[in-house]
Design a protein around this motif. Structure first.
Motif, PDB file in Angstrom:
ATOM      1  N   CYS A  38       0.884  -1.234  -0.090  1.00  0.00           N
ATOM      2  CA  CYS A  38      -0.007  -0.028   0.160  1.00  0.00           C
ATOM      3  C   CYS A  38       0.837   1.212   0.077  1.00  0.00           C
ATOM      4  O   CYS A  38       1.894   1.293   0.837  1.00  0.00           O
ATOM      5  CB  CYS A  38      -0.999  -0.032   1.459  1.00  0.00           C
ATOM      6  N   ALA A 132      -6.913  -6.579   3.012  1.00  0.00           N
ATOM      7  CA  ALA A 132      -5.858  -6.867   4.193  1.00  0.00           C
ATOM      8  C   ALA A 132      -6.712  -7.989   4.961  1.00  0.00           C
ATOM      9  O   ALA A 132      -6.391  -9.060   5.555  1.00  0.00           O
ATOM     10  CB  ALA A 132      -5.499  -6.036   4.987  1.00  0.00           C
ATOM     11  N   VAL A 139       0.911  -7.156   5.150  1.00  0.00           N
ATOM     12  CA  VAL A 139       0.354  -6.011   4.475  1.00  0.00           C
ATOM     13  C   VAL A 139       1.683  -5.114   4.712  1.00  0.00           C
ATOM     14  O   VAL A 139       2.234  -4.618   5.702  1.00  0.00           O
ATOM     15  CB  VAL A 139      -0.628  -5.325   5.068  1.00  0.00           C
ATOM     16  N   MET A 164      -1.293  -7.226  11.614  1.00  0.00           N
ATOM     17  CA  MET A 164      -2.692  -7.525  11.307  1.00  0.00           C
ATOM     18  C   MET A 164      -3.624  -8.334  12.385  1.00  0.00           C
ATOM     19  O   MET A 164      -4.572  -8.275  12.556  1.00  0.00           O
ATOM     20  CB  MET A 164      -2.709  -8.113  10.099  1.00  0.00           C
ATOM     21  N   ILE A 181      -2.999   1.704   8.230  1.00  0.00           N
ATOM     22  CA  ILE A 181      -2.013   1.345   7.028  1.00  0.00           C
ATOM     23  C   ILE A 181      -1.534   2.957   6.644  1.00  0.00           C
ATOM     24  O   ILE A 181      -0.435   3.181   6.409  1.00  0.00           O
ATOM     25  CB  ILE A 181      -2.702   0.796   5.751  1.00  0.00           C
TER      26      ILE A 181
END
Length: 192
Positions: A38, A132, A139, A164, A181
């Protein structure tokens, strides 16, 4: 040689010296297994810049308007790009993104959904959190730091994986995960 590897080599020869691209934190990207990268979004060049920096092939999502040019659309499909219809929940794109992860590949997302003309981070959309939460992917937050017009090097920094497990245990919403994130991306930018 795959078309992806060929295209990556050509793009690297053109863009890496032009923008003095420096990749950092490559050790944070798992060598195998599903990964979601990301990144912040400041230019149309961001996907190829992140793509040439990452050691693994990335499947990016891109707005369907980019596929209207037949030649460019052909190239985008050949380099694993997933067509995304903006403005609505695109179930086909969501399904394809989850398949990429299920197959143990890398999915590249720009959670802001569109470029930031000021370079400032915008609020991320819930899609990144959706992927996710619906996958077992690692991630990785990524920050593009610098300016494409500057003579200074453009840095692509891959951060440590987002934790996560806690978010899943707390049944966090997709938006909460995206916000987490985006906060990681913000911290990477601020530290460089």
């Amino acid at each position: 040689m795959s078309f992806y590897r060929f295209a990556k080599t050509v793009v690297k020869l053109v863009l890496k010296p032009k923008y003095k691209v420096i990749g950092k934190g490559l050790e944070n990207i798992p060598k195998e297994g599903p990964v979601i990268i990301c990144s912040n979004h400041i230019s149309n060049y961001d996907p190829p810049i992140v793509g040439i920096t990452c050691p693994r092939p990335i499947h990016f999502m891109a707005k369907e308007e980019l596929f209207k040019n037949k030649i460019f659309g052909f190239i985008l499909k050949k380099v694993n790009t997933i067509v995304l219809k903006r403005g609505a929940s695109d179930r086909t794109a969501l399904k394809k993104g989850l398949e990429v992860l299920k197959d143990g590949n890398v999915l590249g997302l720009f959670p802001e959904g569109t470029r930031s003309k000021t370079g400032e981070l915008k609020k991320g959309l819930a899609g990144a959190g959706f992927f996710a939460l619906r996958s077992k992917a690692t991630v990785i937050p990524c920050a593009i730091v610098g300016n494409y017009q500057s003579k200074e090097p453009l840095m692509v920094i891959f951060g440590k994986p987002v934790e996560m497990d806690i978010l899943r245990e707390n049944k966090a919403s997709a938006q909460k995960v995206t916000d987490t994130i985006m906060n990681e991306i913000k911290m990477i930018k601020e530290n460089h």
